[in-house]
Design a protein around this motif. Structure first.
Motif, mmCIF file in Angstrom:
data_model
loop_
_atom_site.group_PDB
_atom_site.id
_atom_site.type_symbol
_atom_site.label_atom_id
_atom_site.label_comp_id
_atom_site.label_asym_id
_atom_site.label_seq_id
_atom_site.Cartn_x
_atom_site.Cartn_y
_atom_site.Cartn_z
ATOM 1 N N ARG A 1 0.830 -1.211 0.000
ATOM 2 C CA ARG A 1 0.000 0.000 0.000
ATOM 3 C C ARG A 1 0.861 1.257 0.000
ATOM 4 O O ARG A 1 0.470 2.284 -0.576
ATOM 5 C CB ARG A 1 -0.938 -0.010 1.213
ATOM 6 N N TYR B 1 3.722 1.617 -1.555
ATOM 7 C CA TYR B 1 4.156 1.840 -2.941
ATOM 8 C C TYR B 1 3.045 2.491 -3.761
ATOM 9 O O TYR B 1 3.306 3.324 -4.627
ATOM 10 C CB TYR B 1 4.596 0.527 -3.580
ATOM 11 N N GLN B 2 1.815 2.115 -3.479
ATOM 12 C CA GLN B 2 0.694 2.719 -4.194
ATOM 13 C C GLN B 2 0.509 4.176 -3.801
ATOM 14 O O GLN B 2 0.185 5.023 -4.639
ATOM 15 C CB GLN B 2 -0.590 1.936 -3.913
ATOM 16 N N SER C 1 4.618 6.710 -4.763
ATOM 17 C CA SER C 1 5.316 6.185 -5.934
ATOM 18 C C SER C 1 6.691 6.803 -6.125
ATOM 19 O O SER C 1 7.517 6.276 -6.866
ATOM 20 C CB SER C 1 4.472 6.425 -7.191
#
Length: 273
Positions: A110, A112-113, A116
């Motif tokens: 989550r 990384y989402q 970014s």
């Protein structure tokens, strides 16, 4: 040591020609000769024998060659790593193996989402080692089940998760099972009272929840696992005569960390979803 001198030395040793080395390095031949003289003066030895166009390494040059190659490779790797970190804004998070396996792996996805622009390093080690790394600024954020005990640390309670005692078969009783110790922190040991006789030892001690899970059946064992994780894995059964335990989860970082903004942004993404 000037790495440009080593680079020039390696190019001359490769081409065995000052002119061709100069072309490859986009230098004048006199600049190449000057660099080689500088390196020879620093080392106090001749690195090449020069007989017209016949350029050969001396014995000292042959000795230097593998070291020069190693030094240049190390320098290039260091430059690449530093540039990589700078570009991607690397952020290091440390936790025990069991926390990564049971709670933090999904959270990392989550992150990384949500972030970014960050590159994460997920570091696995014992809490004591991670606290030291945090103190020495080798780690940005520590996730642990114990509150900080040093004034220079800041912390945030992330919530609580529930542990239950699990076995591989249903309707098992504690007395009929071997205890497998999964490390949930030093202060967790008080909860293990009653699972071991005074002169007994665990059949297995590990920091890996996955390893402990896989050994439940072979060792006829039981171990404490997060209920949410055990439910996802399936084929795990709560021990009939055991209670559940609630454990806190903290995020800890240096009060004067230069990544305060990133830490606040990261902790906006809930760990215990």
């Amino acid at each position: 040591m000037d790495t440009e001198l080593l680079k020039t030395f390696l190019e001359v040793s490769r081409t065995r020609h000052f002119g061709r080395a100069a072309e490859a390095l986009y230098l004048t031949q006199s600049a190449v000769s000057f660099r080689i003289r500088q390196l020879e003066n620093q080392l106090g030895v001749n690195l090449f024998t020069r007989h017209r166009n016949n350029i050969r390494l001396t014995a000292a040059g042959e000795k230097l060659l593998p070291y020069a190659e190693t030094l240049m490779n190390t320098w290039q790797a260091a430059r690449k790593e530093v540039a990589h970190t700078s570009r991607h804004n690397e952020f290091s998070i440390g936790a025990s193996a069991s926390l990564w396996e049971c709670l933090l792996n999904d959270w990392l996805g989550r992150l990384y989402q949500a972030s970014s622009n960050l590159q994460f390093e997920a570091r696995i080690a014992q809490r004591q080692s991670l606290v030291k790394q945090l103190h020495e600024r080798q780690l940005d954020l520590l996730i642990t089940t114990e509150s900080p005990k040093m004034d220079e640390f800041s912390s945030q309670l992330l919530g609580h998760f529930t542990l239950a005692l699990y076995a591989a078969e249903p309707a098992q009783m504690k007395a009929d099972l071997n205890y497998l110790r999964l490390e949930w922190g030093p202060d967790f040991q008080q909860h293990e009272v009653g699972l071991l006789a005074s002169d007994d030892v665990p059949s297995l001690t590990t920091s890996s929840a996955e390893l402990a899970r896989q050994q439940l059946s072979p060792l006829n064992g039981c171990t404490w696992l997060p209920m949410s994780w055990a439910k996802e894995r399936g084929n795990l059964h709560a021990v009939a005569d055991s209670a559940t335990l609630s454990r806190p989860l903290y995020a800890i970082w240096l009060q004067n960390s230069d990544k305060q903004t990133q830490i606040r942004d990261i902790l906006k993404t809930s760990v215990l979803d």
